[in-house]
Structure formats: structure tokens, C-alpha cells
Design a protein around this motif. Structure first.
Motif, PDB file in Angstrom:
ATOM      1  N   GLU A  34       0.839  -1.190   0.000  1.00 39.57           N
ATOM      2  CA  GLU A  34       0.000   0.000   0.000  1.00 39.57           C
ATOM      3  C   GLU A  34       0.876   1.243   0.000  1.00 39.57           C
ATOM      4  O   GLU A  34       1.905   1.286   0.659  1.00 39.57           O
ATOM      5  N   GLU A  35       0.442   2.231  -0.742  1.00 44.63           N
ATOM      6  CA  GLU A  35       1.185   3.484  -0.749  1.00 44.63           C
ATOM      7  C   GLU A  35       0.956   4.170   0.584  1.00 44.63           C
ATOM      8  O   GLU A  35      -0.161   4.246   1.073  1.00 44.63           O
ATOM      9  N   THR A  36       2.030   4.633   1.169  1.00 44.33           N
ATOM     10  CA  THR A  36       1.916   5.300   2.459  1.00 44.33           C
ATOM     11  C   THR A  36       2.088   6.798   2.274  1.00 44.33           C
ATOM     12  O   THR A  36       2.880   7.247   1.453  1.00 44.33           O
ATOM     13  N   LYS A  37       1.340   7.537   3.042  1.00 41.77           N
ATOM     14  CA  LYS A  37       1.478   8.988   3.015  1.00 41.77           C
ATOM     15  C   LYS A  37       2.686   9.353   3.855  1.00 41.77           C
ATOM     16  O   LYS A  37       2.953   8.721   4.879  1.00 41.77           O
ATOM     17  N   PRO A  38       3.439  10.357   3.443  1.00 39.51           N
ATOM     18  CA  PRO A  38       4.587  10.765   4.256  1.00 39.51           C
ATOM     19  C   PRO A  38       4.111  11.207   5.638  1.00 39.51           C
ATOM     20  O   PRO A  38       3.140  11.947   5.761  1.00 39.51           O
ATOM     21  N   GLN A  39       4.772  10.696   6.643  1.00 41.85           N
ATOM     22  CA  GLN A  39       4.406  11.054   8.006  1.00 41.85           C
ATOM     23  C   GLN A  39       5.055  12.375   8.383  1.00 41.85           C
ATOM     24  O   GLN A  39       6.228  12.590   8.113  1.00 41.85           O
ATOM     25  N   ILE A  40       4.275  13.216   8.982  1.00 42.39           N
ATOM     26  CA  ILE A  40       4.783  14.503   9.444  1.00 42.39           C
ATOM     27  C   ILE A  40       5.268  14.312  10.870  1.00 42.39           C
ATOM     28  O   ILE A  40       4.522  13.862  11.735  1.00 42.39           O
ATOM     29  N   LYS A  41       6.532  14.608  11.085  1.00 47.08           N
ATOM     30  CA  LYS A  41       7.070  14.484  12.434  1.00 47.08           C
ATOM     31  C   LYS A  41       6.682  15.718  13.229  1.00 47.08           C
ATOM     32  O   LYS A  41       6.958  16.842  12.815  1.00 47.08           O
ATOM     33  N   ARG A  42       6.002  15.461  14.321  1.00 44.75           N
ATOM     34  CA  ARG A  42       5.625  16.575  15.175  1.00 44.75           C
ATOM     35  C   ARG A  42       6.751  16.872  16.135  1.00 44.75           C
ATOM     36  O   ARG A  42       7.400  15.968  16.644  1.00 44.75           O
ATOM     37  N   ARG A  43       6.992  18.129  16.359  1.00 43.55           N
ATOM     38  CA  ARG A  43       8.023  18.531  17.302  1.00 43.55           C
ATOM     39  C   ARG A  43       7.505  18.305  18.707  1.00 43.55           C
ATOM     40  O   ARG A  43       6.383  18.672  19.038  1.00 43.55           O
ATOM     41  N   ARG A  44       8.311  17.694  19.530  1.00 44.27           N
ATOM     42  CA  ARG A  44       7.917  17.423  20.903  1.00 44.27           C
ATOM     43  C   ARG A  44       8.385  18.551  21.804  1.00 44.27           C
ATOM     44  O   ARG A  44       9.488  19.048  21.670  1.00 44.27           O
ATOM     45  N   PHE A  45       7.530  18.943  22.714  1.00 44.55           N
ATOM     46  CA  PHE A  45       7.834  20.014  23.642  1.00 44.55           C
ATOM     47  C   PHE A  45       7.818  19.463  25.062  1.00 44.55           C
ATOM     48  O   PHE A  45       7.018  18.585  25.377  1.00 44.55           O
ATOM     49  N   PRO A  46       8.679  19.983  25.939  1.00 50.81           N
ATOM     50  CA  PRO A  46       8.632  19.530  27.330  1.00 50.81           C
ATOM     51  C   PRO A  46       7.379  20.051  28.027  1.00 50.81           C
ATOM     52  O   PRO A  46       6.787  21.049  27.618  1.00 50.81           O
ATOM     53  N   ILE A  47       6.993  19.369  29.071  1.00 55.84           N
ATOM     54  CA  ILE A  47       5.868  19.812  29.881  1.00 55.84           C
ATOM     55  C   ILE A  47       6.265  21.132  30.533  1.00 55.84           C
ATOM     56  O   ILE A  47       7.333  21.224  31.149  1.00 55.84           O
TER      57      ILE A  47
END
Length: 75
Positions: A34-47
Motif C-alpha cells: 500500500e502506498e503510504t502517506k509521508p508522516q509529518i514528524k511533530r516537534r515534541r515540547f517539554p511539559i
């Protein structure tokens, strides 16, 4: 002997992406990827509650434990 070849299937036609097998007739197994959509990496922020509360213990370049206390095998 099994051999793998990479191809695409479009409108009822097989298009070889690499070498084409040199055979007249063969039994084949087709696996559809199956063709996969490019995953967007979300930036993680500290609490926010943790901001500024971290502490560095000792030197971050040198180990806290002396080398003599390491349990290593010496060759």
C-alpha cells in the motif's frame, strides 16, 4: 529457486523497475504494498511544569564512576 523482482502495476500493465526476468512463462506471487502517506514528524515540547527543573550531575563528558570500578572484560 525463488528470485525477487521489483515492478509496479498500472492499468493492467506491469512495469519493471529493475531487471526484467528472462523467462517465457512462470508461476508468480504478487504482494501489494500500500502506498503510504509521508508522516509529518511533530516537534515534541517539554511539559511546561518541568521547564528549568532539570539538573546535570557531575561532568557530562567524563563518567561519574571511576574507570577502575567498571566491570569490563580486558582483552
Amino acid at each position: 529457486m525463488l528470485k525477487s523482482y521489483e515492478a509496479t502495476y498500472e492499468n493492467g500493465q506491469i512495469k519493471w523497475l529493475s531487471e526484467q526476468p528472462e523467462i517465457n512463462s512462470a508461476r508468480i506471487i504478487v504482494t501489494i504494498l500500500e502506498e503510504t502517506k509521508p508522516q509529518i514528524k511533530r516537534r515534541r515540547f517539554p511539559i511546561p511544569d518541568m521547564a528549568g527543573k532539570g539538573k546535570t550531575l557531575g561532568d557530562i563528558v567524563s563518567p561519574i564512576v571511576d574507570e577502575e570500578d567498571w566491570e569490563c572484560l580486558k582483552w
